[in-house]
Design a protein around this motif. Sequence first.
Motif, mmCIF file in Angstrom:
data_model
loop_
_atom_site.group_PDB
_atom_site.id
_atom_site.type_symbol
_atom_site.label_atom_id
_atom_site.label_comp_id
_atom_site.label_asym_id
_atom_site.label_seq_id
_atom_site.Cartn_x
_atom_site.Cartn_y
_atom_site.Cartn_z
ATOM 1 N N ALA A 48 0.835 -1.201 0.000
ATOM 2 C CA ALA A 48 0.000 0.000 0.000
ATOM 3 C C ALA A 48 0.866 1.245 0.000
ATOM 4 C CB ALA A 48 -0.914 0.003 1.226
ATOM 5 N N SER A 56 -3.461 3.548 -2.105
ATOM 6 C CA SER A 56 -3.542 2.746 -3.317
ATOM 7 C C SER A 56 -2.621 1.551 -3.155
ATOM 8 C CB SER A 56 -3.135 3.570 -4.555
ATOM 9 O OG SER A 56 -1.763 3.939 -4.466
ATOM 10 N N GLY A 57 -2.754 0.586 -4.045
ATOM 11 C CA GLY A 57 -1.922 -0.608 -3.956
ATOM 12 C C GLY A 57 -2.770 -1.859 -4.027
ATOM 13 N N ARG A 58 -2.277 -2.931 -3.408
ATOM 14 C CA ARG A 58 -2.942 -4.223 -3.571
ATOM 15 C C ARG A 58 -3.021 -4.975 -2.247
ATOM 16 N NH1 ARG A 58 0.925 -3.522 -6.845
ATOM 17 N NH2 ARG A 58 2.284 -5.031 -5.789
ATOM 18 N N THR A 60 -3.523 -8.925 -1.509
ATOM 19 C CA THR A 60 -3.546 -10.229 -2.167
ATOM 20 C C THR A 60 -3.845 -11.297 -1.132
ATOM 21 O OG1 THR A 60 -1.887 -9.485 -3.760
ATOM 22 C CG2 THR A 60 -2.248 -11.858 -3.595
ATOM 23 N N ARG A 64 -6.101 -14.253 -5.231
ATOM 24 C CA ARG A 64 -7.001 -13.153 -5.561
ATOM 25 C C ARG A 64 -6.385 -11.830 -5.127
ATOM 26 N NH1 ARG A 64 -12.998 -14.199 -3.993
ATOM 27 N NH2 ARG A 64 -13.321 -13.256 -6.047
ATOM 28 N N VAL A 65 -6.542 -10.818 -5.971
ATOM 29 C CA VAL A 65 -5.929 -9.513 -5.740
ATOM 30 C C VAL A 65 -7.011 -8.438 -5.782
ATOM 31 C CG1 VAL A 65 -4.210 -7.848 -6.517
ATOM 32 C CG2 VAL A 65 -3.790 -10.305 -6.825
ATOM 33 N N ALA A 66 -7.003 -7.560 -4.783
ATOM 34 C CA ALA A 66 -7.943 -6.438 -4.749
ATOM 35 C C ALA A 66 -7.169 -5.131 -4.823
ATOM 36 C CB ALA A 66 -8.785 -6.485 -3.468
ATOM 37 N N ASP A 67 -7.636 -4.228 -5.670
ATOM 38 C CA ASP A 67 -7.070 -2.893 -5.802
ATOM 39 C C ASP A 67 -7.607 -2.037 -4.650
ATOM 40 O OD1 ASP A 67 -6.491 -0.252 -6.449
ATOM 41 O OD2 ASP A 67 -6.876 -0.509 -8.583
ATOM 42 N N LEU A 68 -6.730 -1.587 -3.766
ATOM 43 C CA LEU A 68 -7.168 -0.860 -2.576
ATOM 44 C C LEU A 68 -7.916 0.424 -2.912
ATOM 45 C CD1 LEU A 68 -3.977 -1.267 -0.360
ATOM 46 C CD2 LEU A 68 -6.153 -2.478 -0.119
#
Length: 317
Positions: A48, A56-58, A60, A64-68
């Motif tokens: 992040a 912003s960032g990720r 995981t 599975r990966v979520a865009d913050l």
Amino acid sequence: MNGRPVLVSTEAEDPTADLVIAELNRRRVPVLRFDPGRDFPTRATLAASVTADGWSGRLTVGKRVADLSRIRALYHRRPNPYTPQSEYQADRFAAQENRRGLNGVLGALPGCLYLSHPQAIARAEYKPAQLFVASRSGLPVPATLITNNPAEAKLFAAAHPTIYKPLHAGAYHVDGEPAGIWAAPVEPGEITGAVGNCAHLFQAQVPKSGDVRAVVVGEQVFCALITAPPGVIDWRSQYRNLAYEPVDCPEPVRAALLRFLGEFGLCFGAFDFAVTPGSEWWFLECNPNGQWAWLEHAAGLPITSAIADLLENGVTR
């Protein structure tokens, strides 16, 4: 993950969260479920960065990966606490860093709806604060004494029929078996010096004909009248012998509930009321992250749909 996902922060076995996730899946809303206290840092990784627009960032979890920056909502249910892997100082330090790092980022996501914010939930769990805010919001509150002074407790119990209840429904075991500490009547002669060992909550007993559990989701209020066998003080001790029926929430009570949630910054609450034969609702407590799934089935209340609506649309009241 495609689209704007909903994060569901809870333990591995949570039937209540399962209902909401199933409904979100039915609506094709992307969901990332994880348990921060168990999954991080072994199964989950965080990267992040702070910007002028927020974090912003990720995040995981597994594959599975979520865009913050695109998190739609965070449903803070019942995650496990961050527990050190051992008593070594380094492991204790790591557990605190995990909590403050991951929780800190997840609690400051741009454009994210929180159901509810973890810090707001933590603040609202204190019963003394609840009772004060409830009274200020316009809800009748029974006379209450919090004390560790046995003499004061005796005087209070002598003045009117009195109930003792714990300040927190934490884990408790008897002979190695989990047990509940229910609200129970107490006479002045039953109060001993043991009261001096910790804070105790004593409350005037409301002459009730039934109880109401009111579940508030955003601006929607779902109420069920709970009828227990005669003589039962705390209906939670008699789950197998209860009757339920949906009831309307009086408008003054509804308005007070929304004021209460607003004071704490919550968009969900499970409220308990004692109802007198004259239909007066007396505030007892609020669980800011309380259970409701059994009540939906027993009283026919569409709570799952209301929570899914809030998480999907990402709009607070």
